[in-house]
Structure formats: C-alpha cells, structure tokens
Scaffold this active site. Sequence first.
Site, PDB file in Angstrom:
ATOM      1  N   ASP A 225       1.518  13.388  14.666  1.00 48.98           N
ATOM      2  CA  ASP A 225       1.852  13.206  13.247  1.00 48.98           C
ATOM      3  C   ASP A 225       0.620  13.398  12.365  1.00 48.98           C
ATOM      4  OD1 ASP A 225       3.621  12.790  11.190  1.00 48.98           O
ATOM      5  OD2 ASP A 225       3.684  10.613  11.392  1.00 48.98           O
TER       6      ASP A 225
ATOM      7  N   LYS B 255       1.405  -2.862   9.056  1.00 51.60           N
ATOM      8  CA  LYS B 255       2.523  -1.925   8.988  1.00 51.60           C
ATOM      9  C   LYS B 255       3.741  -2.571   9.613  1.00 51.60           C
ATOM     10  CE  LYS B 255       3.701   2.836   9.788  1.00 51.60           C
ATOM     11  NZ  LYS B 255       3.121   4.158   9.914  1.00 51.60           N
TER      12      LYS B 255
ATOM     13  N   ASN C 141       8.369   7.067   6.319  1.00 50.50           N
ATOM     14  CA  ASN C 141       9.603   7.158   7.080  1.00 50.50           C
ATOM     15  C   ASN C 141       9.774   6.000   8.053  1.00 50.50           C
ATOM     16  OD1 ASN C 141      11.689   9.151   7.067  1.00 50.50           O
ATOM     17  ND2 ASN C 141      10.009  10.634   6.951  1.00 50.50           N
TER      18      ASN C 141
ATOM     19  N   VAL D 285       3.650  -0.429   4.530  1.00 50.87           N
ATOM     20  CA  VAL D 285       2.307  -0.920   4.825  1.00 50.87           C
ATOM     21  C   VAL D 285       1.827  -1.807   3.680  1.00 50.87           C
ATOM     22  CG1 VAL D 285      -0.075  -0.247   5.347  1.00 50.87           C
ATOM     23  CG2 VAL D 285       1.814   1.190   6.136  1.00 50.87           C
TER      24      VAL D 285
ATOM     25  N   LEU E  22       0.822  -1.214   0.000  1.00 47.40           N
ATOM     26  CA  LEU E  22       0.000   0.000   0.000  1.00 47.40           C
ATOM     27  C   LEU E  22       0.853   1.260   0.000  1.00 47.40           C
ATOM     28  CD1 LEU E  22      -2.728  -1.079   2.576  1.00 47.40           C
ATOM     29  CD2 LEU E  22      -2.993  -0.864   0.095  1.00 47.40           C
ATOM     30  N   GLY E  23       2.073   1.152   0.442  1.00 46.08           N
ATOM     31  CA  GLY E  23       2.931   2.324   0.462  1.00 46.08           C
ATOM     32  C   GLY E  23       3.952   2.227   1.565  1.00 46.08           C
ATOM     33  N   ALA E  24       4.877   3.169   1.540  1.00 45.08           N
ATOM     34  CA  ALA E  24       5.918   3.189   2.566  1.00 45.08           C
ATOM     35  C   ALA E  24       6.170   4.619   2.977  1.00 45.08           C
ATOM     36  CB  ALA E  24       7.201   2.564   2.026  1.00 45.08           C
TER      37      ALA E  24
ATOM     38  N   GLY F 223       8.128   2.983   8.204  1.00 50.22           N
ATOM     39  CA  GLY F 223       7.982   1.593   7.802  1.00 50.22           C
ATOM     40  C   GLY F 223       7.234   1.454   6.499  1.00 50.22           C
TER      41      GLY F 223
HETATM   42  P1  ATP Z   1       5.254   8.676   7.429  1.00 47.84           P
HETATM   43  O1  ATP Z   1       6.037   7.423   7.580  1.00 47.84           O
HETATM   44  O2  ATP Z   1       6.102   9.872   7.259  1.00 47.84           O
HETATM   45  O3  ATP Z   1       4.227   8.811   8.508  1.00 47.84           O
HETATM   46  P2  ATP Z   1       3.175   7.760   5.601  1.00 47.84           P
HETATM   47  O4  ATP Z   1       2.050   8.022   6.538  1.00 47.84           O
HETATM   48  O5  ATP Z   1       2.908   8.044   4.160  1.00 47.84           O
HETATM   49  O6  ATP Z   1       4.443   8.591   6.021  1.00 47.84           O
HETATM   50  P3  ATP Z   1       3.001   4.976   6.306  1.00 47.84           P
HETATM   51  O7  ATP Z   1       2.308   5.321   7.571  1.00 47.84           O
HETATM   52  O8  ATP Z   1       4.041   3.923   6.331  1.00 47.84           O
HETATM   53  O9  ATP Z   1       3.689   6.262   5.708  1.00 47.84           O
HETATM   54  O10 ATP Z   1       1.884   4.576   5.257  1.00 47.84           O
HETATM   55  C1  ATP Z   1       2.202   4.313   3.908  1.00 47.84           C
HETATM   56  C2  ATP Z   1       0.931   4.378   3.063  1.00 47.84           C
HETATM   57  O11 ATP Z   1       0.136   3.234   3.330  1.00 47.84           O
HETATM   58  C3  ATP Z   1       0.030   5.564   3.394  1.00 47.84           C
HETATM   59  O12 ATP Z   1       0.380   6.692   2.618  1.00 47.84           O
HETATM   60  C4  ATP Z   1      -1.362   5.050   3.034  1.00 47.84           C
HETATM   61  O13 ATP Z   1      -1.668   5.369   1.701  1.00 47.84           O
HETATM   62  C5  ATP Z   1      -1.240   3.547   3.215  1.00 47.84           C
HETATM   63  N1  ATP Z   1      -1.938   3.110   4.447  1.00 47.84           N
HETATM   64  C6  ATP Z   1      -1.475   3.206   5.711  1.00 47.84           C
HETATM   65  N2  ATP Z   1      -2.341   2.682   6.599  1.00 47.84           N
HETATM   66  C7  ATP Z   1      -3.396   2.232   5.868  1.00 47.84           C
HETATM   67  C8  ATP Z   1      -4.665   1.584   6.217  1.00 47.84           C
HETATM   68  N3  ATP Z   1      -4.974   1.313   7.477  1.00 47.84           N
HETATM   69  N4  ATP Z   1      -5.512   1.291   5.210  1.00 47.84           N
HETATM   70  C9  ATP Z   1      -5.188   1.577   3.932  1.00 47.84           C
HETATM   71  N5  ATP Z   1      -4.041   2.191   3.552  1.00 47.84           N
HETATM   72  C10 ATP Z   1      -3.146   2.510   4.502  1.00 47.84           C
HETATM   73 MG    MG Z   2       1.279   7.013   8.125  1.00 50.63          MG
END
Ligand code: ATP
Ligand code: MG
Length: 251
Positions: A130, A37, A18, A22, A14-16, A20
């Site tokens: 955050d 995550k 700072n 997800v 779904l993405g990454a 970790g």
């Molecule tokens: P940072 O690490 O700086 O907080 P971030 O919020 O983009 O940045 P992550 O919290 O690792 O990084 O999340 C990565 C991506 O995963 C998010 O941008 C979001 O699109 C997706 N994501 C996170 N949690 C969920 C969830 N519960 N359901 C669906 N998508 C999610």
């Molecule tokens: Mg996040």
Amino acid sequence: LDLKAEDLMHLKELGAGNGGSVSKVMHITTKTLMAKKIIHIDANPSVRKQILRELQILHDCNSRYIVSFYGAFMSDADISMCMEYMDVGSLDNIYKKNGPIPLEIVGKITTAVLEGLNYLYESHRIIHRDVKPSNILVNSKGQIKICDFGVSGQLINSIADTFVGTSNYMSPERIQGASYSVRSDVWSVGITLMELAMGEFPEDFDDFVQQCLIKEVSERPSPNELLKHSYVIAAEKSKVDVEAWAKGINR
Ligand code: ATP
Ligand code: MG
C-alpha cells in the site's frame, strides 16, 4: 509496554481512510504522543485474535525508515494499533497544502521509501502492498518513514473483504489478480513520486508523454491527434493565470 484503551488520552482526529481512522493520543503514564489507528473489522473473535497475534511482528520492525509500533489491542469490535506520531503528517496532506514537493526533497523521500521497503523485504520478507503518499510520514526532525504495510495476512484478507475497487497506485499485475511481488511496490513508488513532484495525480500527463515518446514513428500520434488527449483537453480548460506567472518570472 502493555497498552490499554484507558491509558490513552484522545487529543485530536488526524484523518480517516478506507481501513479505519487515526487520532493523536497521549499515553498518560509515559507522556508519549502516539497515533492510534482504529480498524473496524467484521470478523469473529478468533480471527481478531489471530490478527492481534500477527501484528506482534511489528515489534521486530525496527528501522529509521519505518514508523515504530507501540502495540495493538482489541476494543469492542475494533482493533486499535498505536504507532509513532509523526507531527508534520503525511505527504498527501503536505503537497495538497503546500504545492509540489521540491525535487531534492523528493530525492530524500525516494531513498527513505526504498530503504524502508528493502528493510521490510530483506529482513522480514514483508511486501508493503500500500505504497502511496498518505502512507509516507514526515516529522519535524526531518525524518521520513513509511507506515501501513501488510504484516498480518489475516488483516489483509479481512480488509480485502470490505474493500471495493482498485487503488490508483496498484501495479497492472496486481489489478489483474496475478501473483505479485516486492516489484509491485516499485510500481506504486513510481506513481507516488511523480505525484509528489507534480503536486497532482500524474496519470494523464504520464500517458501523454508516453504517447509522445513512442519509438515507432508510424505509431506516434500527430499534433492533431494529441490535441484530443485528455491531458490537453484538461490543460485547455484550466483557468491558470499565465500572465501573472509570466510577470513573476525572474529574468
Ligand atoms: P487508506 O485507508 O486508503 O490507506 P489513508 O492512509 O489516508 O488511506 P489512514 O491510514 O487511516 O488512511 O490514515 C489517515 C490519516 O491519518 C493519514 O492520511 C495521515 O495524514 C494520518 N496519519 C496516519 N498515521 C499517522 C501517524 N503515525 N502520525 C501522524 N499522522 C498519521
Ligand atoms: Mg494509511
């Protein structure tokens, strides 16, 4: 629910960020979709155990404005946290793919975020720390929920050890290292909402408008001075097609 790594089927990334990365997973026996995550922390086992213990508070964070928590476990050197999967995704991706968010929707986001923050603080004395578009999630039922708040002091410390730089959403008092409070989250709410409504990071525009609105007239810039402002310089360089815009206007 006692979560284990082997009970989860990986579906997609779904993405990454700072802290970790997800991924979307399915809890096989209950067929529950979850967002997992993975947080990598260079810490000794006792510190990691403490983090896992502190994360258990998340089981008590129950609000319709907070992404629900299924559990956390240790996997190799990482900590995995499983939370509610929000199928429409985070507001940063939403506005980047679809443009600015309609102001009436921004109003609903505002109330959801404030209700979520108020619940965390009034019921658990938790400060989010955050608030930003990527930590506000939406599902196809139209629910808006916040995630990634600081429940574990040890996790906050461990991530802070590896994090360099400052976030664009941090309040001045926090950047300066002064003590901060739930009001520091409010600053981040302001920046976040402006970004969602404008579909871009508003720092320049915000500063420009503030310059225009300086009450003391002798301190207010002239048009000539404002033409040197970074917002105006960027606007001049922009290749937006004003002709196409003007022709598309309903009149
Ligand atoms: P940072 O690490 O700086 O907080 P971030 O919020 O983009 O940045 P992550 O919290 O690792 O990084 O999340 C990565 C991506 O995963 C998010 O941008 C979001 O699109 C997706 N994501 C996170 N949690 C969920 C969830 N519960 N359901 C669906 N998508 C999610
Ligand atoms: Mg996040």
